[in-house]
Design a protein around this motif. Structure first.
Motif, short mmCIF file in Angstrom:
data_model
loop_
_atom_site.label_atom_id
_atom_site.label_comp_id
_atom_site.label_asym_id
_atom_site.label_seq_id
_atom_site.Cartn_x
_atom_site.Cartn_y
_atom_site.Cartn_z
N ARG A 94 18.78 26.34 36.42
CA ARG A 94 18.24 26.27 37.78
C ARG A 94 19.05 27.22 38.64
N ILE A 95 18.38 28.08 39.40
CA ILE A 95 19.08 29.02 40.28
C ILE A 95 19.65 28.24 41.46
N VAL A 96 20.97 28.29 41.59
CA VAL A 96 21.65 27.60 42.68
C VAL A 96 21.77 28.52 43.89
N ARG A 97 22.07 29.79 43.63
CA ARG A 97 22.22 30.76 44.72
C ARG A 97 21.94 32.15 44.17
N SER A 98 21.20 32.94 44.90
CA SER A 98 20.93 34.32 44.51
C SER A 98 21.17 35.21 45.71
N GLU A 99 22.17 36.11 45.63
CA GLU A 99 22.52 36.97 46.74
C GLU A 99 22.22 38.44 46.48
N ARG A 100 21.83 38.77 45.28
CA ARG A 100 21.55 40.17 44.97
C ARG A 100 20.30 40.61 45.70
N ARG A 101 20.37 41.84 46.22
CA ARG A 101 19.23 42.37 46.95
C ARG A 101 18.48 43.37 46.09
N PHE A 102 17.19 43.36 46.27
CA PHE A 102 16.32 44.27 45.56
C PHE A 102 15.51 45.05 46.57
N GLY A 103 15.10 46.23 46.19
CA GLY A 103 14.29 47.04 47.08
C GLY A 103 14.89 48.42 47.24
N GLU A 104 14.56 49.06 48.36
CA GLU A 104 15.00 50.42 48.63
C GLU A 104 16.12 50.40 49.66
N PHE A 105 17.21 51.10 49.34
CA PHE A 105 18.36 51.21 50.22
C PHE A 105 18.50 52.68 50.61
N VAL A 106 18.52 52.97 51.90
CA VAL A 106 18.46 54.36 52.35
C VAL A 106 19.48 54.60 53.45
N ARG A 107 20.15 55.75 53.37
CA ARG A 107 21.00 56.25 54.46
C ARG A 107 20.62 57.70 54.69
N ARG A 108 20.63 58.10 55.95
CA ARG A 108 20.25 59.46 56.33
C ARG A 108 21.30 59.99 57.29
N PHE A 109 21.77 61.23 57.03
CA PHE A 109 22.84 61.83 57.83
C PHE A 109 22.42 63.20 58.33
N TYR A 110 22.77 63.49 59.57
CA TYR A 110 22.50 64.80 60.16
C TYR A 110 23.65 65.74 59.79
N ILE A 111 23.35 66.75 58.97
CA ILE A 111 24.35 67.74 58.56
C ILE A 111 23.69 69.11 58.71
N GLU A 112 23.94 69.73 59.85
CA GLU A 112 23.22 70.95 60.20
C GLU A 112 23.64 72.16 59.37
N ASP A 113 24.91 72.25 59.00
CA ASP A 113 25.43 73.48 58.39
C ASP A 113 25.72 73.36 56.90
N ALA A 114 24.94 72.56 56.19
CA ALA A 114 25.17 72.39 54.75
C ALA A 114 24.58 73.56 53.96
N ASP A 115 25.31 73.98 52.92
CA ASP A 115 24.81 74.98 51.99
C ASP A 115 24.04 74.24 50.91
N ARG A 116 22.74 74.23 51.02
CA ARG A 116 21.87 73.44 50.15
C ARG A 116 22.11 73.73 48.66
N GLU A 117 22.28 75.00 48.32
CA GLU A 117 22.42 75.39 46.91
C GLU A 117 23.75 74.95 46.31
N GLY A 118 24.75 74.69 47.13
CA GLY A 118 26.06 74.35 46.61
C GLY A 118 26.37 72.87 46.52
N ILE A 119 25.43 72.02 46.89
CA ILE A 119 25.68 70.57 46.90
C ILE A 119 25.82 70.06 45.46
N ARG A 120 26.86 69.29 45.23
CA ARG A 120 27.12 68.69 43.91
C ARG A 120 27.27 67.18 44.07
N ALA A 121 26.79 66.44 43.07
CA ALA A 121 26.85 64.97 43.12
C ALA A 121 27.34 64.42 41.80
#
Length: 149
Positions: A94-121
């Protein structure tokens, strides 16, 4: 039993109802920031050596669950966690407690001077690390003032 905070396990249900009620009344602009904060993740951003360094906590996500996109001038980090199919409850389980979240998690940041081709993750131990080199901006020019000191 096993409750945290003033609303316990019903906090998310209460939030969703408030967001729906006020969102319908005042528009998405009202509920959007609340929903974003509720469904986001912690992030640190540092600047050094002509680069931005972003670290985002995404425990439990695999690299295939994460999408990083730079469409000038916004960097978007999106992680999706699919809800596991619930097993049928029985006398033994029997599930007593469930705290895990499901779905889409999104963050968006304003970075005007990024070199798009050089981004590494990279992703290791639930920590997404981004290295974002800055591009030289020839449109920015310091104007020297002539005349007396």
């Amino acid at each position: 039993m096993f409750e945290q905070g003033p609303f316990g396990r019903h906090a998310e249900e209460i939030f969703n109802q408030l967001a729906k009620t006020f969102g319908d009344t005042f528009g998405e602009e009202f509920a959007g920031p609340m929903r974003e904060r509720a469904m986001s993740f912690r992030t640190d951003i540092h600047e050094r050596d002509g680069r931005y360094w972003v670290e985002a906590e995404l425990p439990g996500f695999k690299k295939d669950d994460i999408d990083v996109d730079y469409t000038a001038p916004y960097l978007t980090i999106r992680a999706v966690r699919q809800e596991e199919t619930a097993q049928e409850e029985s006398e033994q389980r029997r599930i007593v407690r469930s705290e895990r979240r499901f779905g889409e998690f999104v963050r968006r940041f304003y970075i005007e001077d990024a070199d798009r081709e050089g981004i590494r993750a990279s992703l290791k131990d639930g920590l997404l690390k981004l290295e974002i080199p800055k591009r030289d901006n020839p449109a920015v020019k310091r104007i020297l003032i002539e005349g007396e000191d």
